[in-house]
Design a protein around this motif. Structure first.
Motif, PDB file in Angstrom:
ATOM      1  N   ASP A  46       0.831  -1.207   0.000  1.00 51.82           N
ATOM      2  CA  ASP A  46       0.000   0.000   0.000  1.00 51.82           C
ATOM      3  C   ASP A  46       0.862   1.252   0.000  1.00 51.82           C
ATOM      4  N   ILE A  47       1.874   1.267   0.864  1.00 53.28           N
ATOM      5  CA  ILE A  47       2.683   2.486   0.994  1.00 53.28           C
ATOM      6  C   ILE A  47       3.988   2.357   0.229  1.00 53.28           C
ATOM      7  N   GLU A  49       6.738   0.415   0.887  1.00 54.78           N
ATOM      8  CA  GLU A  49       7.951   0.382   1.700  1.00 54.78           C
ATOM      9  C   GLU A  49       7.902  -0.890   2.546  1.00 54.78           C
ATOM     10  N   ALA A  76      10.091   8.882   4.289  1.00 59.24           N
ATOM     11  CA  ALA A  76       8.736   9.008   3.746  1.00 59.24           C
ATOM     12  C   ALA A  76       7.702   9.230   4.841  1.00 59.24           C
ATOM     13  N   HIS A  77       8.123   9.578   6.066  1.00 62.18           N
ATOM     14  CA  HIS A  77       7.164   9.753   7.153  1.00 62.18           C
ATOM     15  C   HIS A  77       6.324  10.998   6.934  1.00 62.18           C
ATOM     16  N   GLU A  78       5.136  11.021   7.602  1.00 60.55           N
ATOM     17  CA  GLU A  78       4.220  12.151   7.408  1.00 60.55           C
ATOM     18  C   GLU A  78       4.879  13.484   7.745  1.00 60.55           C
ATOM     19  N   GLY A  81       6.715  14.914   5.043  1.00 57.93           N
ATOM     20  CA  GLY A  81       5.954  15.186   3.841  1.00 57.93           C
ATOM     21  C   GLY A  81       5.559  13.947   3.075  1.00 57.93           C
ATOM     22  N   GLY A  82       5.798  12.744   3.645  1.00 59.04           N
ATOM     23  CA  GLY A  82       5.447  11.510   2.967  1.00 59.04           C
ATOM     24  C   GLY A  82       4.078  11.030   3.389  1.00 59.04           C
ATOM     25  N   THR A  83       3.777   9.741   3.090  1.00 56.14           N
ATOM     26  CA  THR A  83       2.481   9.183   3.433  1.00 56.14           C
ATOM     27  C   THR A  83       2.580   8.122   4.510  1.00 56.14           C
ATOM     28  N   SER A  84       3.780   7.746   4.896  1.00 55.43           N
ATOM     29  CA  SER A  84       3.934   6.623   5.809  1.00 55.43           C
ATOM     30  C   SER A  84       3.698   7.034   7.248  1.00 55.43           C
ATOM     31  N   LYS A  85       3.186   6.039   8.062  1.00 54.81           N
ATOM     32  CA  LYS A  85       3.025   6.293   9.483  1.00 54.81           C
ATOM     33  C   LYS A  85       4.221   5.790  10.269  1.00 54.81           C
TER      34      LYS A  85
END
Lengths: 156, 374
Positions: A46-47, A49, A76-78, A81-85
């Protein structure tokens, strides 16, 4: 005399049966769904990674010390500026398949279900010319899960 | 067929062409036989046999042959050079010589020999000399024992084999294989001589050194028998001779007992039909040999000897006497059939009796005080 006739009959009956041979390298036996070969890392499709955060739980639990894990901040963390948690993510990961004894403990202790035992034939056929070729790095460990080659198995 | 083939009048040239034909044919047949044996034996053990070399493994024999030709031809330092080097030829040549009289189809044989059966018997027993030479010349104990065993077995089983062929010749009233085959147009000799067929198959197995009579070459007892020291092309010549002998024995069996090309279609049918018939009949014998190999364990040497001298030989002598009596005094031929069936019953009974006997106890002298463990 009866024995001779009986032995001829027995061999004839085996002659009539289908051979049990499999053409091994071209035709593989189907593996059981809970088959357990060597551990590998899973890929979060989904993400995009790895699931692994590099938390060292498996490394500490490994009885034969075949793993080496390095962790890094997830780019890639939020917050970046990324989408990963995931705040942290695996940087490097080595598993020495020559040492691994396939005990499944790493899978048991993993908090993120990021590591699994390989259940494909590629996980079994580990013949190499050099022992150092059995030390797998992160891309090699990820490759199969990334390509969706691992069979899904969910406990009831 | 006494005139030249291909219209060649020169006898020597003609003979040379015939020899080339035989050798070429036999090599191909032997490779086919080895492939067939491996495939059939594999099926008897629920395996597949060779599958990788060529389509369905067909080229496996060729690959093996090439490998054997390429191997170094070793000779042990202590071996007798002449005996050692010549032995393969003495095994190889008689087998190919016996091919001269084998009838395939009407007129398709190398030469028509009037005393064909006698010639076959005489020539096929010559190869024992080669076996002994191989065993003696190798200067190896296993080879020596193997050669001795081969000689003992070959000589013992030669007699039932010869008597079997003789009793068939009595019924057919000829020694010429072509005539014997032609005379079986209505009834094959199996009908008149059932016991002789059984004895011939047993003695044939022994002559070919096939299981259960493979004590001269038994791997677990004498490693490889007389061939232990041989390698490369010489060893493959022994192998070639062995399988060629199997093929010839099958053809002789088909011709003498199953009516060769004559039964049941008769002489009028085309040559290809006759060839197919002969092939099927010979194939049955060969398949039976492989089948027995997959089923029956090896005999002990004393069992082997007493089976030949105490059971087969007397039975065959009685059969020859009965044949003579019936044929001379003109009784109906079905008496022979009944006599043969009775003979088979007696054979089975005798073998069963011999098998059920307890093994003779080996007396071992007590070497130390106290009780000897029994």
């Amino acid at each position: 005399m009866k024995g001779i006739v009986k032995s001829l009959a027995v061999t004839m009956s085996t002659f009539m049966r289908r051979p049990v041979t499999r053409n091994y390298p071209t035709v593989h036996r189907e593996l059981p769904e809970r088959d357990r070969a060597f551990p590998l890392l899973l890929w979060d499709q989904d993400i995009d990674e790895p699931f692994c955060t590099g938390c060292h739980a498996c490394e500490r639990a490994c009885p034969v010390e075949c793993m080496t894990v390095l962790m890094k901040d997830n780019p890639a963390h939020e917050s970046q500026g990324g989408t990963s948690k995931r705040r942290k993510i695996v940087d490097e990961f080595w598993i020495d398949y020559g040492r691994c004894m396939r005990c499944n403990i790493c899978v048991e202790v993993c908090n993120f279900e990021a590591i699994a035992m390989n259940n494909t034939w590629r996980g079994h056929e580990m013949s190499v010319y050099d022992r150092s070729d059995l030390v797998m790095d992160l891309p090699q460990l990820m490759m199969q899960s990334k390509a969706n080659e691992i069979h899904e198995w969910v406990a009831d | 067929m006494s005139d030249g083939i291909f219209g060649i009048e020169n006898t020597w040239l003609d003979a040379a062409i015939r020899i080339q034909l035989i050798v070429g044919l036999m090599t191909i047949v032997v490779m086919g036989l080895i492939y067939a044996e491996r495939k059939i034996l594999a099926r008897f053990q629920q395996r597949l046999g060779p599958t990788r070399t060529g389509p369905a493994g067909l080229l496996q024999s060729l690959a093996d042959a090439l490998k054997l030709v390429g191997k170094e031809d070793l000779r042990p330092r202590n071996a007798d050079p002449w005996t050692f080097e010549l032995a393969p030829y003495l095994v190889f040549v008689p087998v190919f010589m016996s091919f001269v009289v084998v009838p395939f189809v009407v007129g398709w044989q190398v030469r028509i020999v009037e005393l064909g059966l006698i010639y076959f018997v005489a020539v096929s027993s010559l190869s024992i000399i080669g076996w002994i030479m191989a065993g003696w010349g190798s200067d190896n104990r296993y080879a020596m024992i193997g050669g001795m065993r081969a000689a003992a077995q070959g000589i013992s089983y030669e007699l039932p084999l010869v008597l079997a062929l003789i009793s068939v010749a009595m019924v057919a009233n000829s020694y010429d294989l072509n005539e014997i085959v032609a005379g079986q147009g209505r009834w094959p000799n199996v009908v008149w001589q059932p016991m002789v067929v059984v004895v011939f198959v047993i003695a044939g197995l022994a002559e070919l050194n096939r299981t259960p009579f493979d004590i001269p070459v038994g791997e677990s007892e004498v490693v490889g028998g007389p061939f232990v020291e041989y390698s490369g092309i010489r060893w493959s010549m022994f192998f070639l001779a062995e399988y060629a002998a199997l093929f010839i024995m099958a053809l002789i069996f088909a011709a003498v007992f199953l009516g060769g090309w004559a039964w049941p279609l008769g002489e009028e049918w085309g040559r290809w039909w006759q060839l197919a018939l002969v092939s099927i009949k010979a194939g049955l014998f060969i398949f039976f040999v492989f089948w027995v190999r997959a089923s029956v364990p090896r005999l002990r040497i004393d069992q082997l000897m007493s089976f030949s001298w105490k059971i087969l030989l007397p039975l065959m002598l009685v059969q020859v006497l009965v044949n003579g009596a019936v044929l001379v005094y003109g009784g109906p031929l079905w008496i022979l059939t009944i006599a043969g069936l009775v003979g088979i019953a007696v054979l089975v009974k005798l073998v069963g009796h011999a098998v059920s006997q307890p093994r003779p106890k080996v007396v071992v002298a007590a070497s130390a005080e106290g009780e000897v463990a029994s």
